[in-house]
Write a protein that holds these residues in place. Structure first.
Motif, PDB file in Angstrom:
ATOM      1  N   THR A 185      -7.152 -17.383  -8.106  1.00 13.93           N
ATOM      2  CA  THR A 185      -7.916 -16.149  -8.010  1.00 13.93           C
ATOM      3  C   THR A 185      -7.386 -15.340  -6.843  1.00 13.93           C
ATOM      4  O   THR A 185      -7.204 -15.869  -5.742  1.00 13.93           O
ATOM      5  N   ILE A 186      -7.120 -14.074  -7.083  1.00  9.33           N
ATOM      6  CA  ILE A 186      -6.618 -13.203  -6.032  1.00  9.33           C
ATOM      7  C   ILE A 186      -7.792 -12.516  -5.353  1.00  9.33           C
ATOM      8  O   ILE A 186      -8.602 -11.852  -6.004  1.00  9.33           O
ATOM      9  N   THR A 187      -7.896 -12.702  -4.054  1.00  7.33           N
ATOM     10  CA  THR A 187      -8.965 -12.073  -3.288  1.00  7.33           C
ATOM     11  C   THR A 187      -8.364 -11.379  -2.071  1.00  7.33           C
ATOM     12  O   THR A 187      -7.366 -11.844  -1.512  1.00  7.33           O
ATOM     13  N   PRO A 188      -8.969 -10.274  -1.645  1.00  4.44           N
ATOM     14  CA  PRO A 188      -8.470  -9.613  -0.434  1.00  4.44           C
ATOM     15  C   PRO A 188      -8.600 -10.536   0.770  1.00  4.44           C
ATOM     16  O   PRO A 188      -9.476 -11.394   0.825  1.00  4.44           O
ATOM     17  N   SER A 189      -7.720 -10.365   1.725  1.00  2.00           N
ATOM     18  CA  SER A 189      -7.747 -11.174   2.942  1.00  2.00           C
ATOM     19  C   SER A 189      -7.645 -10.264   4.132  1.00  2.00           C
ATOM     20  O   SER A 189      -6.881  -9.299   4.145  1.00  2.00           O
ATOM     21  N   SER A 190      -8.400 -10.569   5.185  1.00  2.00           N
ATOM     22  CA  SER A 190      -8.368  -9.744   6.390  1.00  2.00           C
ATOM     23  C   SER A 190      -7.022  -9.810   7.076  1.00  2.00           C
ATOM     24  O   SER A 190      -6.705  -8.990   7.931  1.00  2.00           O
ATOM     25  N   LYS A 191      -6.186 -10.781   6.687  1.00  2.00           N
ATOM     26  CA  LYS A 191      -4.874 -10.926   7.294  1.00  2.00           C
ATOM     27  C   LYS A 191      -3.833 -10.066   6.605  1.00  2.00           C
ATOM     28  O   LYS A 191      -2.688 -10.023   7.027  1.00  2.00           O
ATOM     29  N   LYS A 192      -4.213  -9.405   5.514  1.00  2.97           N
ATOM     30  CA  LYS A 192      -3.257  -8.619   4.759  1.00  2.97           C
ATOM     31  C   LYS A 192      -3.547  -7.129   4.920  1.00  2.97           C
ATOM     32  O   LYS A 192      -4.629  -6.735   5.306  1.00  2.97           O
ATOM     33  N   VAL A 201      -4.642  -2.288  -2.126  1.00  3.49           N
ATOM     34  CA  VAL A 201      -4.198  -2.288  -3.519  1.00  3.49           C
ATOM     35  C   VAL A 201      -5.024  -3.281  -4.337  1.00  3.49           C
ATOM     36  O   VAL A 201      -5.442  -2.988  -5.464  1.00  3.49           O
ATOM     37  N   VAL A 202      -5.257  -4.476  -3.778  1.00  2.00           N
ATOM     38  CA  VAL A 202      -6.064  -5.481  -4.485  1.00  2.00           C
ATOM     39  C   VAL A 202      -7.445  -4.921  -4.810  1.00  2.00           C
ATOM     40  O   VAL A 202      -7.935  -5.027  -5.945  1.00  2.00           O
ATOM     41  N   ASN A 203      -8.072  -4.301  -3.828  1.00  3.32           N
ATOM     42  CA  ASN A 203      -9.408  -3.734  -4.044  1.00  3.32           C
ATOM     43  C   ASN A 203      -9.373  -2.607  -5.067  1.00  3.32           C
ATOM     44  O   ASN A 203     -10.246  -2.519  -5.936  1.00  3.32           O
ATOM     45  N   LEU A 204      -8.358  -1.752  -4.971  1.00  2.00           N
ATOM     46  CA  LEU A 204      -8.242  -0.629  -5.901  1.00  2.00           C
ATOM     47  C   LEU A 204      -8.137  -1.125  -7.334  1.00  2.00           C
ATOM     48  O   LEU A 204      -8.835  -0.626  -8.231  1.00  2.00           O
ATOM     49  N   ILE A 250      -9.446  -3.978 -13.630  1.00  2.00           N
ATOM     50  CA  ILE A 250      -8.141  -4.390 -14.161  1.00  2.00           C
ATOM     51  C   ILE A 250      -7.882  -5.844 -13.765  1.00  2.00           C
ATOM     52  O   ILE A 250      -8.082  -6.221 -12.603  1.00  2.00           O
ATOM     53  N   ASP A 251      -7.467  -6.672 -14.721  1.00  2.00           N
ATOM     54  CA  ASP A 251      -7.130  -8.062 -14.424  1.00  2.00           C
ATOM     55  C   ASP A 251      -5.860  -8.105 -13.586  1.00  2.00           C
ATOM     56  O   ASP A 251      -4.847  -7.506 -13.950  1.00  2.00           O
ATOM     57  N   LEU A 252      -5.912  -8.832 -12.465  1.00  2.00           N
ATOM     58  CA  LEU A 252      -4.798  -8.855 -11.522  1.00  2.00           C
ATOM     59  C   LEU A 252      -4.156 -10.238 -11.478  1.00  2.00           C
ATOM     60  O   LEU A 252      -4.836 -11.251 -11.322  1.00  2.00           O
ATOM     61  N   TYR A 253      -2.826 -10.258 -11.621  1.00  2.00           N
ATOM     62  CA  TYR A 253      -2.050 -11.492 -11.539  1.00  2.00           C
ATOM     63  C   TYR A 253      -0.944 -11.306 -10.499  1.00  2.00           C
ATOM     64  O   TYR A 253      -0.358 -10.225 -10.384  1.00  2.00           O
ATOM     65  N   GLY A 254      -0.638 -12.382  -9.767  1.00  2.00           N
ATOM     66  CA  GLY A 254       0.438 -12.329  -8.785  1.00  2.00           C
ATOM     67  C   GLY A 254       1.232 -13.620  -8.786  1.00  2.00           C
ATOM     68  O   GLY A 254       0.673 -14.709  -8.967  1.00  2.00           O
ATOM     69  N   THR A 255       2.534 -13.511  -8.597  1.00  2.00           N
ATOM     70  CA  THR A 255       3.378 -14.714  -8.629  1.00  2.00           C
ATOM     71  C   THR A 255       3.093 -15.640  -7.457  1.00  2.00           C
ATOM     72  O   THR A 255       3.335 -16.841  -7.556  1.00  2.00           O
ATOM     73  N   ASP A 256       2.578 -15.111  -6.341  1.00  2.00           N
ATOM     74  CA  ASP A 256       2.262 -15.972  -5.204  1.00  2.00           C
ATOM     75  C   ASP A 256       1.071 -16.869  -5.496  1.00  2.00           C
ATOM     76  O   ASP A 256       0.959 -17.971  -4.948  1.00  2.00           O
ATOM     77  N   VAL A 257       0.208 -16.425  -6.381  1.00  2.00           N
ATOM     78  CA  VAL A 257      -1.003 -17.187  -6.737  1.00  2.00           C
ATOM     79  C   VAL A 257      -0.832 -17.911  -8.073  1.00  2.00           C
ATOM     80  O   VAL A 257      -1.200 -19.083  -8.209  1.00  2.00           O
ATOM     81  N   HIS A 258      -0.252 -17.244  -9.064  1.00  2.00           N
ATOM     82  CA  HIS A 258      -0.199 -17.786 -10.426  1.00  2.00           C
ATOM     83  C   HIS A 258       1.164 -18.359 -10.817  1.00  2.00           C
ATOM     84  O   HIS A 258       1.319 -18.880 -11.912  1.00  2.00           O
ATOM     85  N   GLY A 259       2.163 -18.280  -9.932  1.00  2.00           N
ATOM     86  CA  GLY A 259       3.500 -18.723 -10.296  1.00  2.00           C
ATOM     87  C   GLY A 259       4.092 -17.769 -11.314  1.00  2.00           C
ATOM     88  O   GLY A 259       3.720 -16.592 -11.390  1.00  2.00           O
ATOM     89  N   SER A 274       0.817  -1.214   0.000  1.00  3.34           N
ATOM     90  CA  SER A 274       0.000   0.000   0.000  1.00  3.34           C
ATOM     91  C   SER A 274       0.850   1.263   0.000  1.00  3.34           C
ATOM     92  O   SER A 274       0.313   2.368  -0.124  1.00  3.34           O
ATOM     93  N   THR A 275       2.172   1.125   0.113  1.00  2.00           N
ATOM     94  CA  THR A 275       3.052   2.293  -0.005  1.00  2.00           C
ATOM     95  C   THR A 275       3.145   2.758  -1.459  1.00  2.00           C
ATOM     96  O   THR A 275       3.638   3.851  -1.715  1.00  2.00           O
ATOM     97  N   SER A 276       2.692   1.917  -2.386  1.00  2.00           N
ATOM     98  CA  SER A 276       2.727   2.237  -3.818  1.00  2.00           C
ATOM     99  C   SER A 276       1.323   2.155  -4.398  1.00  2.00           C
ATOM    100  O   SER A 276       0.364   1.835  -3.706  1.00  2.00           O
TER     101      SER A 276
END
Length: 412
Positions: free
Chosen positions: A322-329, A284-287, A293-302, A251-253
């Motif tokens: 699928t990338i979803t917001p988490s209350s732990k993040k 950031v995920v929600n934004l 915008i289609d969102l991809y992440g290496t932690d989820v998609h390799g 969220s700093t970016s």
């Protein structure tokens, strides 16, 4: 001390009169395709129509002549590394942006797997060990033509090894600055940041816009929201199709105004599975997702590969997900921390106990990267925050920054 070499500018003029067949790829289970379409105007007078048609055919021919560009967003854990591959008149070119974490070999191994024998430009966006971690190994293993770095320094062993590797290799060295432009065939590189440096590593990450035909990519390293706004105020054309989210999705970016200006169709971040920082942050995920915008992440998609012929592009992923917001993040609003580790008994009321926190948790403290965190653990306990000056590279100015951050504390 190594000498700064002048940049060997290389511009290759592309003369290909027939279209190149797009190379097939075996990577991934998930594929998406995006088209960039041109609109025609039927109300143009006949004479003008003919001129426009000639220009359109010429542009289409030029676009069709481009070889395939592959952009590999490597799955390198809580770190960053991206490989660009393309050919000009049959000659292969490779550009590497960042080189993963210092305590792994995954970047070097991946380059070998892609049959890479040389790197034309190796870029370290800033001297953090999760961005230049294997850059020395890359320089020592492959034939590297040029190394680009911001010019900011670091006392870490990782940074020192990179300097030694550059010096021994004889590779050209360059510090790109805002407004620099380069061409390699039909690939264009525009430097968006920094304009100057002040030893503020993340804030002065090398940020780039790369254009290939009609397709545009933006990379910003760990640049902050303030830096993103500076790029906007500089008057650059920031419109792009694919944006790599800054600072691993922190969220700093990713300022909302910056995201709106770039207006990408695809956003990609690099982060480790269950990393202690909670990247990507929910904010950031929600934004990104709320903007469509289609969102991809290496932690989820390799590993994520974008393949383009300069006109259309496809996205290939190693894994479905699928990338979803988490209350732990995420980082609570108003918190001064630039990184927030998961909460436990060593982190109370926003305080990281330097005498008991883990290596991952300690990296939430300003100026404490993984190498300094390991050194800290080896030499603790500390009686005061000022005692952190026992850590290599932590002087009075950085002690002041740590105190101002208000995150580090000393327990029993």
């Amino acid at each position: 001390m190594y000498k700064h070499h002048l940049l060997a500018l290389f511009t290759v003029v592309l003369f290909i009169f027939t279209g190149c067949a797009q190379e097939s790829t075996n990577l991934g289970n998930n594929t998406s395709e995006h088209n960039q379409e041109q609109n025609s105007n039927d109300k143009v007078p006949p004479s003008k129509k003919e001129e426009i048609e000639v220009e359109k055919n010429a542009n289409e021919k030029e676009s069709q002549s481009l070889s395939e560009l592959k952009v590999h967003y490597m799955n390198v854990g809580q770190a960053d590394s991206t490989l660009l591959q393309f050919t000009v008149e049959g000659e292969a070119f490779h550009i590497l942006i960042d080189a993963g974490n210092w305590n792994r070999n995954d970047v070097v191994n991946y380059l070998h797997a892609q049959n890479v024998s040389h790197i034309d430009i190796a870029i370290g966006t800033h001297p953090d060990a999760d961005h230049i971690g294997q850059l020395d190994k890359v320089i020592n293993t492959f034939d590297v033509g040029e190394v680009w770095m911001s010019g900011n320094t670091n006392s870490s062993q990782t940074f020192q090894r990179v300097l030694e590797a550059i010096d021994k290799s004889g590779a050209d060295y360059y510090e790109p600055r805002m407004g620099d432009e380069f061409e390699i065939g039909s690939l264009e590189i525009a430097v968006l940041y920094p304009k100057t440096i002040t030893e503020n590593d993340n804030e002065e990450s090398i940020s780039l816009k790369i254009t290939y035909g009609d397709i545009r990519f933006i990379f910003t390293g760990d640049a902050s929201k303030k830096n993103e706004l500076n790029m906007m105020q500089s008057g650059f054309d920031l419109d792009a199709d694919i944006l790599q989210l800054g600072h691993h999705g922190s969220s700093t970016s990713t300022d909302p105004a910056f995201l709106s200006t770039v207006n990408p169709s695809i956003a990609i971040y690099s982060a480790g599975v269950d990393n202690s920082y909670g990247h990507p942050h929910d904010e950031v995920v929600n934004l990104v997702q709320n903007a469509g915008i289609d969102l991809y992440g290496t932690d989820v998609h390799g590993t994520i590969i974008v393949s383009t012929d300069g006109k259309d592009y496809k996205v290939f992923t190693n894994k479905d997900g699928t990338i979803t917001p988490s209350s732990k993040k995420g980082t609570p609003s108003g918190n001064k921390k630039t990184e927030e580790p998961k909460q436990d008994s060593n982190i109370t009321k926003g305080c990281i106990d330097v005498n008991s926190a883990s290596i991952d948790q300690l990296q939430g403290i300003k100026h404490i990267g993984i190498e300094r965190a390991e050194q800290l653990v080896n030499i603790r306990p500390f009686k005061t925050i000022d005692d952190l000056s026992r850590i290599t590279g932590i002087g009075p100015a950085r002690i002041k920054d740590i105190k101002e951050q208000g995150l580090a504390c000393v327990g029993g």
